[in-house]
Motif scaffolding. Sequence first.
Motif, PDB file in Angstrom:
ATOM      1  N   SER A   1      54.039   4.588  98.378  1.00 43.73           N
ATOM      2  CA  SER A   1      52.776   4.852  97.657  1.00 43.73           C
ATOM      3  C   SER A   1      53.052   5.441  96.281  1.00 43.73           C
ATOM      4  O   SER A   1      52.436   5.055  95.282  1.00 43.73           O
TER       5      SER A   1
ATOM      6  N   ARG B   1      52.496   3.927  92.225  1.00 40.77           N
ATOM      7  CA  ARG B   1      51.739   4.664  91.205  1.00 40.77           C
ATOM      8  C   ARG B   1      52.606   4.990  89.997  1.00 40.77           C
ATOM      9  O   ARG B   1      52.118   5.016  88.860  1.00 40.77           O
TER      10      ARG B   1
ATOM     11  N   SER C   1      40.016   6.051 102.260  1.00 42.37           N
ATOM     12  CA  SER C   1      41.032   5.111 101.798  1.00 42.37           C
ATOM     13  C   SER C   1      41.525   5.497 100.421  1.00 42.37           C
ATOM     14  O   SER C   1      40.765   5.512  99.448  1.00 42.37           O
ATOM     15  N   ALA C   2      42.830   5.782 100.348  1.00 48.92           N
ATOM     16  CA  ALA C   2      43.422   6.123  99.054  1.00 48.92           C
ATOM     17  C   ALA C   2      43.474   4.906  98.151  1.00 48.92           C
ATOM     18  O   ALA C   2      43.490   5.040  96.922  1.00 48.92           O
ATOM     19  N   GLN C   3      43.498   3.712  98.756  1.00 47.42           N
ATOM     20  CA  GLN C   3      43.519   2.515  97.918  1.00 47.42           C
ATOM     21  C   GLN C   3      42.174   2.329  97.220  1.00 47.42           C
ATOM     22  O   GLN C   3      42.119   1.991  96.041  1.00 47.42           O
TER      23      GLN C   3
ATOM     24  N   ASP D   1      49.612   5.370 108.620  1.00 46.28           N
ATOM     25  CA  ASP D   1      50.677   4.363 108.659  1.00 46.28           C
ATOM     26  C   ASP D   1      51.689   4.613 109.785  1.00 46.28           C
ATOM     27  O   ASP D   1      52.566   3.777 110.025  1.00 46.28           O
TER      28      ASP D   1
ATOM     29  N   LYS E   1      45.240  -3.398 108.716  1.00 46.63           N
ATOM     30  CA  LYS E   1      46.492  -3.131 107.987  1.00 46.63           C
ATOM     31  C   LYS E   1      47.276  -4.450 107.870  1.00 46.63           C
ATOM     32  O   LYS E   1      46.691  -5.515 107.983  1.00 46.63           O
TER      33      LYS E   1
HETATM   34  C1  S3P Z   1      48.066   3.607 100.710  1.00 43.97           C
HETATM   35  C2  S3P Z   1      46.909   3.919 101.371  1.00 43.97           C
HETATM   36  C3  S3P Z   1      46.669   3.595 102.781  1.00 43.97           C
HETATM   37  C4  S3P Z   1      47.961   3.242 103.505  1.00 43.97           C
HETATM   38  C5  S3P Z   1      48.820   2.298 102.711  1.00 43.97           C
HETATM   39  C6  S3P Z   1      49.188   2.925 101.380  1.00 43.97           C
HETATM   40  C7  S3P Z   1      48.203   3.950  99.293  1.00 43.97           C
HETATM   41  O1  S3P Z   1      45.797   2.492 102.856  1.00 43.97           O
HETATM   42  O2  S3P Z   1      47.682   2.679 104.768  1.00 43.97           O
HETATM   43  O3  S3P Z   1      49.995   1.976 103.415  1.00 43.97           O
HETATM   44  O4  S3P Z   1      49.324   3.912  98.772  1.00 43.97           O
HETATM   45  O5  S3P Z   1      47.185   4.283  98.685  1.00 43.97           O
HETATM   46  P1  S3P Z   1      44.191   2.657 102.849  1.00 43.97           P
HETATM   47  O6  S3P Z   1      43.783   3.146 101.529  1.00 43.97           O
HETATM   48  O7  S3P Z   1      43.679   1.276 103.118  1.00 43.97           O
HETATM   49  O8  S3P Z   1      43.893   3.619 103.966  1.00 43.97           O
END
Ligand code: S3P
Length: 443
Positions: free
Chosen positions: A26, A30, A173-175, A323, A350
């Motif tokens: 992650s 970034r 969700s961080a994404q 994860d 996922k």
């Molecule tokens: C991640 C966020 C998570 C995680 C993924 C990496 C990220 O996903 O499962 O492996 O780097 O922001 P979600 O945002 O869909 O939960």
Amino acid sequence: MAENTLIAGPAPGPLSGRLRPPGDKSISHRAVMLGALAQGDTEVTGFLAGEDNLATARIFGQLGVRIEWLNDERTHLRIHGAGLYGLQAPDGVLDAGNAGTCARLMLGILAGQRFASTITGDDSLRRRPMGRVVRPLRRMGARITGPEDGNLLPLTVQGGRLAAIEHRSEVASAQVKSCILLAGLYAEGDTIVREPRPSRDHTERMLPLFGQPVSRLEDGVRLTPTGSLRAPDAVLAVPADPSSAAFFAVAAALVPGSEVRLSGIGVNPRRDGWRRILSAMGGDLTLTGEARVGEEPVADIVARNGELTGVVVDEADIPDAIDEFPVLFVAAALARGEFVLEGARELRVKESDRIAVMAEALNAVGAEVEEREDGVRIRGVPELAGGAEVDARGDHRIAMAMAVAAQRAGREIVIRNAAAIATSFPDFVPMARALGMNVRWAD
Ligand code: S3P
């Protein structure tokens, strides 16, 4: 395809040794993204040279950003930032491969550009929902088109001037959060993202290192764009990935007599759910040498064998361990009593449907896993039979989790469709073997 089938287990004896797993996936994504959008050069060490992160780097190459690799392993690099408004229209389709983080965060960046671009991914990624980022980006003013009204890749983004929004995400969700924050760099006004539970916060920790403050709200974050990013003076060091460390920690917990030391691991509380859950199960995990790398906390983790017991997972811990559930299911399959996980429907979207695929794989080798709509119930058994073939369905974490399960199986397990290990942990097999795990590529 080279190296697609793993043969694993049982472990011939205790696991031991010390190693540093590769860089955090992650954070590596970034680092490239913010470095590319900054003015000036950003030097990164400890970068994860997995296929996912290399896809992100390749995409920025297509967008005109020069990335200089400073060693053969591609863990050390210099990104010659183009500035927020310096990206160039790509000459072809952008390919995120298997990487959801790459696709979703890039959509936020592409939404702010004055050119049109198309982004796609592999078979797995083209099945994963993009509507969760496309809907808010459209509200900001981006024009995005693609299958199922823009829910699926490939997506074409016609970027341009964006308006800031306040977005209340339905999922933690961080994404989603990071995608909107990145688009927010290009928007007029304050961008606010609220979430039902806090998700990993690497984006908001890293942006201030690039001169862009982010304020924390009780249930989210607020970004007031400064109009530019500035490359940090200091080298950006990436901690070792806790998601990769978790495989070895669980393997050590399960194999009698084991003790392994995993060094430099990220222990950010938003990534530390696996350690809380494994500890609650009775796992013997000790933290030493706590330090800070940039804005991220790190530590060495010593994992020892011991008896595990099933637990009911606290729903508040789910985003922080999202994860690591494949390998936590393996721990649960060999624990005393029952392990219950509810409220984890996200696992179904996922890299594979991790509830269905893990239930099928573990049951095939002698575990007792009951699949639920939003989780699992696992009744632990003293030993897995093994002696079967399982299908990792191209999901890196399923393949590695089953290699860990095999260490406590009566007979070896053949793991098909395991090549995707290279997306997040290309050196998994040699590192696992260095600790004494029984695992090898069949082909
Ligand atoms: C991640 C966020 C998570 C995680 C993924 C990496 C990220 O996903 O499962 O492996 O780097 O922001 P979600 O945002 O869909 O939960």
